[in-house]
Design an enzyme around this catalytic site. Structure first.
Site, short mmCIF file in Angstrom:
data_model
loop_
_atom_site.label_atom_id
_atom_site.label_comp_id
_atom_site.label_asym_id
_atom_site.label_seq_id
_atom_site.Cartn_x
_atom_site.Cartn_y
_atom_site.Cartn_z
N TYR A 64 0.85 -1.20 0.00
CA TYR A 64 0.00 0.00 0.00
C TYR A 64 0.88 1.24 0.00
O TYR A 64 1.80 1.37 0.80
CB TYR A 64 -0.91 -0.01 1.23
CG TYR A 64 -2.07 0.95 1.11
CD1 TYR A 64 -3.28 0.55 0.56
CD2 TYR A 64 -1.95 2.26 1.56
CE1 TYR A 64 -4.35 1.43 0.46
CE2 TYR A 64 -3.02 3.15 1.46
CZ TYR A 64 -4.21 2.72 0.92
OH TYR A 64 -5.27 3.60 0.81
N TYR A 108 -5.54 6.12 -7.37
CA TYR A 108 -5.87 5.89 -5.97
C TYR A 108 -7.29 5.36 -5.89
O TYR A 108 -8.25 6.12 -5.80
CB TYR A 108 -5.73 7.19 -5.18
CG TYR A 108 -6.02 7.05 -3.70
CD1 TYR A 108 -5.22 6.27 -2.87
CD2 TYR A 108 -7.08 7.73 -3.12
CE1 TYR A 108 -5.47 6.16 -1.51
CE2 TYR A 108 -7.35 7.62 -1.75
CZ TYR A 108 -6.54 6.84 -0.96
OH TYR A 108 -6.80 6.73 0.38
#
Ligand SMILES: [Zn+2]
Lengths: 136, 390
Positions: B293, B343
Site C-alpha cells: 500500500y 488511488y
C-alpha cells in the site's frame, strides 16, 4: 497562530474536561484512580485494570521533542502557515501532540527540550502549545 | 494456525473503470461499471453473486449496485472500516464467507470520485460524520487535517531514527512512476518523473512532498472471490488466496498511533506479516513481487522492513540496490501503484496482484511469479494478503 477559525473539538464527557483544564492553563494528564496509570489521549476506561474511575494530574509542561512535521500545503482557512506540529515526550512519560511555536522550522531538532504555554484565540478559545525551553 | 483460510478461495475476476481526474458520472455508476466488468472478466452471471463487500467510505450501497448490475439474492453484505485499511479486509470477508459456506461468489469493490468529488488530500474539514470525531479533534484543532500531516509524524521519526535520506523517498516515487509510464490505465502513462521533478514538487508536510503522495482519482475497481474449485471452471487463471488477514494491535489509532512504545515502525503491519506468513507457510524469500500500500512513499520504505524483506533500518539500502524496481528481487507496484496509477484505495493494487499471478499484468516481470504480497492502508488498522498460482 492566533485564529478564531480553527476547528474546535466537540466537547463530550470523554474529552471536554481536558479542554476545561486547558482553559485554566492546566496541561492535564488523565490518571486511573484505581491503578494510577496515566493515559493520553483521554479515554473513559483504564486498559490496565478496566476501571472507569479517573482523575487527572497537572503535567509539569516540560518535555522533549519526539517527532515533528511542518504543515505547508494545502492551507486551510482558520490557520496560519507554516504550522510546526510537535509530538512531545512529557517528563511524566506520556506523549502529546501540539503546535510548536517560537522557533523557525529550520531550527527545530529532535530531542530538543520544550515547555508548554497557553495561547488564547481572539474568540477566547485557549489551547496548549509548546515552545523551546532551556536545557534542564 | 487453526482457523486457516489457506487455499480456500481465489480471485477469479478483476474489473475496473477508466481512471481519470473527472469521471463525469456518479460513484454508483463507477461502482456498477467496475462490478459488471469484473463479472464479465470472470465469466460469471450476475445472478450467481450472493455476497457483496465494500468500504464504509464507499457511497454506493450494496443493494444499489445490485440493482444496477442485476444481482439477485444476497446472503452476505458488509462494509469494512478504516479507509484504505479496508482493502484486503474485503478479501478476508469474502474468503471467510466462502470457506464457511455462507456464500458461493462474493464481489468486492471500491469506487470513488476522488478528484472531482470529495478529495481526501483536501482535509477532513468539518464533515467527519464517524464516531471517532473526538479522535480527530486532537489534531484538527492545530490544523492537522490531512492524511499527509498524520503520516509525516511517524515517517519523520522513522527517517531520523534510521538516517534515511530524502533520496530514498525520491527513489520510491520515480521507480513506481517508471512502471506507470508503460501502463495505459495509469495517471503516469507516458509521463516520466525525474529525481529533479521530485525535488521540485511542493512540500506538503515535511518530509512529504506532493510527489510522495498518491493520486486523487475518479474510478472504480472490483474483484470476484469464489472457491478455488469453482474458480478453476471460470474464464481466468485463479489467483489463489494463500493467506489473508486483517490486523490491528494494542495502542492502535487511526493514522495517529503516536502514543505507543515504538513510533519508528509499523507494529500492525508486522502483525499482519506474522499472520500471513504463518497461514501460508511462506516467508519473505518466497514472495516474488509485491503490491504494498502506497498512499505515501514512506509507507513502502517502512513496510519492506515490516514484512521482513530486510532488517530494521535497511530498507534504504534495499531500495538503493534496485530491488523494488524493474528486474529487481521484489518488483513493487508494477502498475504504478496508488502513487502513479490511481488511488482506488488499494483495490487496484489487489487487482494488479491478481494479474501478476495470471501472468498477464502490465510490466509482468521476466520471471516466474508464484507469490505476490499485498497490503492494506498504512498507519491504520490494516491487513495483508498473499496470492499464489493454482
Ligand atoms: Zn487502572
Amino acid at each position: 497562530m492566533q485564529t478564531a477559525g480553527r476547528i474546535k473539538p466537540p466537547m463530550t464527557a470523554d474529552n471536554g474536561w481536558w479542554w476545561e483544564q486547558a482553559a485554566q492553563q492546566v496541561l492535564a494528564i488523565q490518571r486511573c484512580t484505581s491503578c494510577e496509570t496515566l493515559r493520553h489521549p483521554p479515554r473513559p476506561m483504564c486498559n490496565r485494570c478496566r476501571s472507569l474511575q479517573w482523575d487527572f494530574i497537572a503535567a509539569s509542561g516540560r518535555g522533549t521533542l519526539a517527532s515533528y512535521t511542518v504543515l505547508e500545503h494545502p492551507q486551510f482557512p482558520g490557520y496560519q502557515y507554516p504550522i510546526a506540529i510537535a509530538l512531545v515526550e512529557l517528563e511524566e512519560g506520556e506523549r502529546i501532540t501540539a503546535q510548536l511555536v517560537g522557533i523557525e522550522p529550520d531550527d527545530i531538532t529532535f530531542g530538543m527540550p520544550l515547555q508548554v504555554s497557553f495561547q488564547a484565540d481572539p474568540d477566547g478559545f485557549v489551547l496548549p502549545v509548546f515552545e523551546p525551553a532551556e536545557e534542564n | 494456525m487453526e482457523n486457516s483460510l489457506k487455499n480456500q478461495a481465489a480471485i477469479a475476476g478483476v474489473g475496473q473503470t477508466r481512471y481519470s481526474k473527472e469521471s463525469g458520472v456518479s460513484e454508483l455508476s463507477l461502482a456498477s461499471e467496475a462490478v459488471a466488468n469484473c463479472l464479465e472478466d470472470a465469466g460469471l452471471a450476475p445472478g450467481e453473486v450472493d455476497g457483496m463487500v465494500s468500504y464504509t467510505l464507499d457511497s454506493s450501497d450494496e443493494i444499489e449496485v445490485a440493482q444496477c448490475v442485476g444481482i439477485g439474492d444476497l446472503n452476505m453484505f458488509a462494509k469494512i472500516n478504516y479507509g484504505g485499511g479496508a482493502a484486503v479486509g474485503l478479501i478476508q470477508q469474502a474468503a471467510m464467507a466462502i470457506a464457511s459456506g455462507v456464500c458461493n461468489n462474493v464481489v468486492v469493490w471500491r469506487a470513488m470520485n476522488g478528484r472531482s468529488g470529495r478529495r481526501m488530500g483536501q482535509g477532513t474539514g468539518q464533515q467527519i460524520v464517524s464516531s471517532d470525531l473526538i479522535h480527530w479533534s486532537w489534531y484538527q484543532v492545530y490544523g492537522m487535517l490531512t492524511p499527509a500531516s498524520w503520516v509525516a509524524m511517524i515517517a519523520h521519526k522513522y527517517m531520523h531514527t534510521y538516517n534515511v535520506p530524502n533520496d530514498t523517498l525520491a527513489s520510491v516515487a520515480t521507480t513506481q512512476r517508471q512502471f506507470a509510464v508503460s501502463n495505459p490505465a495509469a495517471f503516469g502513462y507516458q509521463k516520466p518523473m525525474s529525481t529533479e521533478d521530485y525535488y521540485h514538487s511542493k512540500m506538503v508536510s515535511y518530509p512529504l512532498r506532493v510527489f510522495d503522495c498518491c493520486q486523487e482519482t475518479d474510478g472504480g475497481c472490483a474483484l470476484l472471490i469464489t472457491s478455488t474449485e469453482r474458480a478453476k471452471s471460470l474464464k481466468q487463471t485463479p489467483a489463489v488466496i494463500r493467506a489473508v488477514t486483517q490486523a490491528s494491535v494494542q495502542g492502535q489509532e487511526q493514522m495517529t498511533s503516536f502514543y505507543r512504545d515504538d513510533i519508528a515502525s509499523l507494529p500492525e503491519m508486522e502483525y499482519a506479516a506474522k499472520r500471513v506468513y504463518a497461514m501460508s507457510g511462506l516467508g519473505p524469500d518466497d514472495i516474488d513481487a509485491a503490491c504494498l500500500y502506497d498512499a505515501f512513499t514512506t509507507e513502502i520504505v517502512m513496510q519492506l522492513e515490516s514484512f521482513g524483506f530486510c532488517g530494521r533500518g535497511e530498507a534504504k539500502d534495499f531500495i538503493a540496490d534496485g530491488h523494488i524496481g524493474p528486474g529487481g528481487r521484489l518488483p513493487n507496484n508494477t502498475h504504478g501503484g496508488l502513487l502513479s496509477e490511481a488511488y482506488i484505495h488499494g483495490v487496484n493494487n489487489i487487482a494488479q496482484a491478481a494479474r501478476l499471478i495470471r501472468g498477464n499484468a502490465v510490466n509482468q516481470p521476466d520471471k516466474t511469479v508464484d507469490h505476490v504480497l499485498v497490503s492494506s492502508g498504512v498507519g491504520v488498522p490494516t491487513g495483508a494478503l498473499i496470492l499464489g498460482r493454482d
